[in-house]
Write an enzyme that holds these catalytic residues in place. Structure first.
Site, PDB file in Angstrom:
ATOM      1  N   SER A 321       0.799  -1.222   0.000  1.00  0.00           N
ATOM      2  CA  SER A 321       0.000   0.000   0.000  1.00  0.00           C
ATOM      3  C   SER A 321       0.830   1.269   0.000  1.00  0.00           C
ATOM      4  O   SER A 321       1.566   1.531  -0.942  1.00  0.00           O
ATOM      5  CB  SER A 321      -0.954  -0.031   1.196  1.00  0.00           C
ATOM      6  OG  SER A 321      -2.139  -0.676   0.852  1.00  0.00           O
ATOM      7  N   LYS A 346      -0.472  -4.030  -3.673  1.00  0.00           N
ATOM      8  CA  LYS A 346      -1.704  -3.623  -3.011  1.00  0.00           C
ATOM      9  C   LYS A 346      -1.809  -2.112  -3.107  1.00  0.00           C
ATOM     10  O   LYS A 346      -1.139  -1.383  -2.407  1.00  0.00           O
ATOM     11  CB  LYS A 346      -1.592  -4.049  -1.546  1.00  0.00           C
ATOM     12  CG  LYS A 346      -2.853  -4.415  -0.868  1.00  0.00           C
ATOM     13  CD  LYS A 346      -2.486  -5.169   0.399  1.00  0.00           C
ATOM     14  CE  LYS A 346      -3.694  -5.416   1.244  1.00  0.00           C
ATOM     15  NZ  LYS A 346      -4.056  -4.244   2.007  1.00  0.00           N
TER      16      LYS A 346
END
Length: 406
Positions: A321, A346
Site C-alpha cells: 500500500s 496492493k
C-alpha cells in the site's frame, strides 16, 4: 506488545479466499490511508462531502475496478443484510457476518466488514498509539508466557516488571499454555484508565501487580547507525507523524552519508505520511496519481528535500500500500535504488461506510499509480536488485557504489 497487533488480526467472519483475509488483516493498520488535509478534517475525499467514516488505502482491486454505482449497490446490500440480521434478533457478530457475506457476493475482492471495536483500533493505531501496559511477550517451549521487552515509561515499567519475568495469570486467570495473542488481548483491555491484575514470577519469587492501562506510542519509525556509517531508517507503518520523523532522521544524518530506508514488512498506513516521507528525498514533484470513482487526482512532494544523499530502499513481499506508493515514487523519480524482493501489490483506495449495527463496510472505489503511470495492483514493485536474507548487506554495498562513504 500489549497494544493491537498492527499486522495480524482474526480472520474475516466469512472471507471467501486467502486474498480477502490478507486484505482484511492488513487493513487493520491502514484506516484513513490516503486521507489528505481535507479528508483528515471531514472524513471525506478531497473535494467531496463527508458521508463516510474515512478513506483508506488498505486494499487492491482488480484492474477493471468498480463504478460508483456498483459501490453504492454493494454498500446498500451490506447495510440491508446487517439490518435484517438485527431485526431477527441476531447478535452483533451474526449481523456483521451477514454484512460480510453481502460484501463477498459483490465481487469486491478486498471488501470487508469490521466491528466497531476493530474500527476503533484502526483509528487508534494510525494515530500512532495503542492502549495497553507496555509489555512484549513470547511463549516458551514449556508453554509459559515470558516478557521479552518492557516499554520505558509504561505502566509495566513503573511497576518494576523486567525482561524475562513470566506472566502467570491475568485477572486471576492462569495463562500458562494459552496463546500469547490471547494473553496480550487480556492485558490490552478496551480503554485507557482501566486496571488489570497481573500475576508474575521471577525465579522463585511470585507476586502480583495491578496495572492501569494507558495510551502508549507505537514507535513506527526507528533510526540507527550501520557499521558502514550509513543511517538506517526503519518504518514499520505510516502512522500519524511518521513522515516528519523520516524527514528529521534524514536531516540529522551525517553530511554526505548514505541512507537505507527499510520498508520491509511495512503494510502501509496514512498516504499523506508516505508523501511527507517522500518529501525528505525529493524537491517537490509528483509522488503518485490516484482516481476515486473516475476523478483523477495527484499527490506531490514538498519542496526542499535532500536530492543528493545516496539512498537505498529495502522492500519485501510484506511491503504494501502506502509503502509501495513511496517505493514506486522514489524508484520512478530515479532517486533511490530499490533492493529486496517483489512487493505485495496492493494499491487501491477504499471508502468505508457505517452500517446500521455500527460496524463498518469497506468497498474499493479506486487505485493509484506511480509517477511513470505504473499500476501496483496485483503486480507490486520489482526491485532494482534482488536480495533476500542478505538484503541489508547488499544495500550497504550499493550505497558505497553510489558514493556514500564506507
Amino acid at each position: 506488545m500489549s497494544g493491537p497487533d498492527r499486522f495480524s488480526v482474526k480472520s474475516a467472519v466469512s472471507a471467501p479466499n486467502a486474498y480477502r483475509r490478507i486484505g482484511r488483516g492488513a487493513a487493520l493498520t491502514l484506516v484513513f490511508g490516503c486521507v489528505l488535509a481535507t479528508g483528515a478534517a471531514t472524513g471525506a475525499l478531497p473535494g467531496e462531502t463527508g458521508k463516510t467514516p474515512a478513506q483508506q488505502d488498505s486494499s487492491v482491486t482488480p484492474r477493471h475496478g468498480k463504478s460508483s454505482g456498483a459501490d453504492d449497490k454493494a454498500s446498500d446490500e451490506a447495510a440491508e443484510a446487517a439490518y435484517e440480521a438485527m431485526s431477527d434478533g441476531k447478535s452483533p457478530e451474526q449481523s456483521a457476518q451477514a454484512a460480510e457475506e453481502a460484501v463477498s457476493r459483490s465481487g469486491d475482492r478486498w471488501g470487508a466488514v469490521y466491528s466497531q471495536g476493530e474500527y476503533h483500533e484502526f483509528e487508534q493505531a494510525l494515530d500512532g498509539e495503542y492502549t495497553g501496559v507496555g509489555l512484549w511477550a513470547r511463549r516458551t517451549a514449556d508453554g509459559q508466557v515470558q516478557v521479552t521487552k518492557v516499554r520505558s515509561g509504561s505502566p509495566a515499567a513503573a511497576a518494576g516488571i523486567r525482561d524475562g519475568d513470566r506472566i502467570a495469570a491475568v485477572n486471576g486467570r492462569p495463562v500458562t499454555g494459552r496463546p500469547v495473542t490471547e494473553v496480550l488481548t487480556l492485558l490490552r483491555g478496551e480503554r485507557a484508565g482501566t486496571s488489570v491484575h497481573v500475576g508474575l514470577q521471577r525465579g522463585t519469587r511470585a507476586w502480583s501487580e495491578t496495572l492501569r492501562r494507558a495510551n502508549l506510542p507505537t514507535d513506527s519509525v526507528s533510526v540507527s547507525r550501520l557499521g558502514s556509517g550509513a543511517t538506517l531508517v526503519k518504518v514499520t507503518a505510516f502512522t500519524k507523524g511518521s513522515g516528519e520523523k523520516v524527514r528529521s532522521a534524514v536531516r540529522a544524518a551525517p553530511a554526505r552519508g548514505g541512507v537505507v530506508l527499510d520498508l520491509r514488512g511495512n503494510s502501509g498506513g496514512l498516504i499523506d505520511e508516505a508523501v511527507t516521507a517522500a518529501s525528505a528525498f525529493l524537491d517537490g514533484g509528483l509522488v503518485a496519481t490516484y482516481d476515486v470513482r473516475g476523478k483523477q487526482r495527484a499527490l506531490h512532494a514538498r519542496g526542499g528535500g535532500d536530492t543528493t544523499r545516496p539512498l537505498v530502499v529495502l522492500v519485501d513481499s510484506g511491503t504494501m500500500s502506502a509503502a509501495e506508493l513511496l517505493t514506486g515514487a522514489l524508484q520512478d523519480r530515479g532517486r533511490a535504488v530499490v533492493v529486496g524482493t517483489r512487493t505485495f501489490g496492493k494499491g487501491s483506495v477504499q471508502m468505508p461506510s457505517r452500517l446500521p449495527d455500527g460496524s463498518v463496510a469497506e468497498l474499493t472505489v479506486g487505485h493509484y499509480r506511480t509517477p511513470s503511470g505504473r499500476g501496483v495492483d496485483n503486480r507490486g514493485i520489482t526491485p532494482d536488485l534482488d536480495a533476500d536474507k542478505d538484503a541489508l548487506r547488499r544495500a550497504e554495498t550499493v550505497l558505497t557504489g553510489l558514493g556514500a562513504p564506507s
